[in-house]
Design an enzyme around this catalytic site. Structure first.
Site, PDB file in Angstrom:
ATOM      1  N   ARG A  22    -111.726  11.852  -2.082  1.00 48.09           N
ATOM      2  CA  ARG A  22    -111.599  12.881  -1.038  1.00 48.09           C
ATOM      3  C   ARG A  22    -112.922  12.939  -0.278  1.00 48.09           C
ATOM      4  NH1 ARG A  22    -113.022  18.131  -0.191  1.00 48.09           N
ATOM      5  NH2 ARG A  22    -111.512  19.449   0.908  1.00 48.09           N
ATOM      6  N   LYS A  43    -121.985  16.205  -0.827  1.00 51.18           N
ATOM      7  CA  LYS A  43    -122.344  17.386  -1.613  1.00 51.18           C
ATOM      8  C   LYS A  43    -123.836  17.423  -1.955  1.00 51.18           C
ATOM      9  CE  LYS A  43    -117.804  18.827  -2.919  1.00 51.18           C
ATOM     10  NZ  LYS A  43    -116.701  18.836  -3.889  1.00 51.18           N
TER      11      LYS A  43
HETATM   12  N1  HH2 Z   1    -114.307  20.065  -2.678  1.00 48.78           N
HETATM   13  C1  HH2 Z   1    -114.210  20.986  -1.676  1.00 48.78           C
HETATM   14  C2  HH2 Z   1    -112.973  21.514  -1.316  1.00 48.78           C
HETATM   15  N2  HH2 Z   1    -111.843  21.109  -1.913  1.00 48.78           N
HETATM   16  N3  HH2 Z   1    -110.762  19.748  -3.496  1.00 48.78           N
HETATM   17  C3  HH2 Z   1    -110.818  18.830  -4.474  1.00 48.78           C
HETATM   18  N4  HH2 Z   1    -109.687  18.410  -5.066  1.00 48.78           N
HETATM   19  N5  HH2 Z   1    -112.011  18.292  -4.887  1.00 48.78           N
HETATM   20  C4  HH2 Z   1    -113.202  18.678  -4.344  1.00 48.78           C
HETATM   21  O1  HH2 Z   1    -114.263  18.184  -4.784  1.00 48.78           O
HETATM   22  C5  HH2 Z   1    -113.169  19.652  -3.298  1.00 48.78           C
HETATM   23  C6  HH2 Z   1    -111.911  20.174  -2.897  1.00 48.78           C
HETATM   24  C7  HH2 Z   1    -115.436  21.417  -0.959  1.00 48.78           C
HETATM   25  O2  HH2 Z   1    -115.707  20.548   0.108  1.00 48.78           O
HETATM   26  P1  HH2 Z   1    -115.296  20.845   1.630  1.00 48.78           P
HETATM   27  O3  HH2 Z   1    -113.811  20.979   1.761  1.00 48.78           O
HETATM   28  O4  HH2 Z   1    -115.918  19.838   2.498  1.00 48.78           O
HETATM   29  O5  HH2 Z   1    -116.049  22.198   1.920  1.00 48.78           O
HETATM   30  P2  HH2 Z   1    -115.592  23.702   2.106  1.00 48.78           P
HETATM   31  O6  HH2 Z   1    -115.057  24.182   0.792  1.00 48.78           O
HETATM   32  O7  HH2 Z   1    -116.855  24.407   2.524  1.00 48.78           O
HETATM   33  O8  HH2 Z   1    -114.512  23.748   3.166  1.00 48.78           O
END
Ligand code: HH2
Length: 260
Positions: A240, A206
């Site tokens: 995660r 992040k």
């Molecule tokens: N962060 C993202 C998405 N889902 N779920 C939880 N529980 N905690 C988090 O910190 C979290 C999450 C964002 O990251 P990512 O899935 O890599 O990105 P994107 O939302 O662009 O798919």
């Protein structure tokens, strides 16, 4: 928990898993690296991500979910969605948990999860600015405010009949939080752990890490491992991440330090 984003537009790995077979290949690699959970999501929450319909989310998610669940892997699968309709279809296919970044914004989500008797991640998300953004969100104390709001969402889940042990909490790094908020929540994650629920921690690649190490998202796996060590030391239950192999040993060291 290894992240499998079935999206064209996720902030660090969008477009990499266009076909169900790609998701299975990555899932298998994650499990070989030590992941015990796989988190599959079909909607990006990055800033300015395009809004998608329920049907688009289902079309992206279900074939890959079915393939991963059918691959005989030694891991459980959570589905990252804020929509009860998507969660219901995923649970019908055999998904083991729901990861709801909106913490029950869909009124049908809590009754569904209560009936299914599966874990749900309730993530803290203040204000409209998602991953990387913290502008415009004011906290008296980010740690106290996040803890109070997570406790409130937990109480709503309990009142809806979700078993206490199935309520997992996540401070939601990047969701309405800037650099200093993310650092404070990492440094004081123990306050979230003290709420008494399993804690999920999602710092992976992040923006606060990108700005500390001066690298783009894909160069931040070592930085992710560093903060995961700190989180494990404070009792985080689930990390995660996009690169579970890079994080597993850091998490083990953190867990050992917790007992020292
Ligand atoms: N962060 C993202 C998405 N889902 N779920 C939880 N529980 N905690 C988090 O910190 C979290 C999450 C964002 O990251 P990512 O899935 O890599 O990105 P994107 O939302 O662009 O798919």
């Amino acid at each position: 928990m290894g992240i499998l984003n079935l999206t064209p537009d996720s902030f660090s790995d969008g477009g990499e898993l266009a076909h169900a077979a790609d998701a299975v290949t990555r899932a298998r690699a994650f499990v070989a690296e030590g992941a015990t959970w796989l988190d599959m999501g079909a909607e990006s929450t990055r800033p300015h991500a395009a809004a998608i319909s329920v049907q688009t989310e289902l079309d992206r998610l279900l074939p890959a979910l079915e393939a991963v669940l059918g691959a005989g892997l030694e891991a459980r699968v959570s589905v990252d969605t804020r929509r009860a309709e998507v969660a219901e279809a995923a649970l019908a296919l055999g998904a083991h948990a729901i990861n709801d970044v909106s913490a029950l914004s869909d009124p049908d989500m809590a009754p569904l999860v209560a009936r299914a008797q599966v874990p749900i991640v309730l993530m803290h998300w203040a204000g409209p600015a998602p991953v990387g953004g913290g502008h415009g969100v004011h906290y008296a104390s980010v740690v106290d405010d996040v803890c109070a709001q997570l406790a409130h969402r937990r109480d709503i889940a309990l009142a809806a009949g979700i078993a206490r042990h199935n309520i997992w909490l996540d401070p939601g790094l990047g969701f309405g939080k800037g650099h200093h908020h993310a650092l404070a929540l990492t440094r004081h994650l123990g306050a979230v752990v003290a709420l008494g629920q399993p804690v999920v921690f999602g710092p992976s690649r992040k923006r606060f890490l990108q700005s500390i190490v001066g690298k783009p998202a894909q160069g931040c796996d070592a930085a992710t491992a560093a903060v995961c060590c700190v989180a494990a030391m404070q009792g985080a239950a689930v990390l995660r991440v996009h690169s579970p192999g890079a994080v597993r040993d850091a998490a083990r060291v953190g867990a050992a330090l917790r007992l020292a």
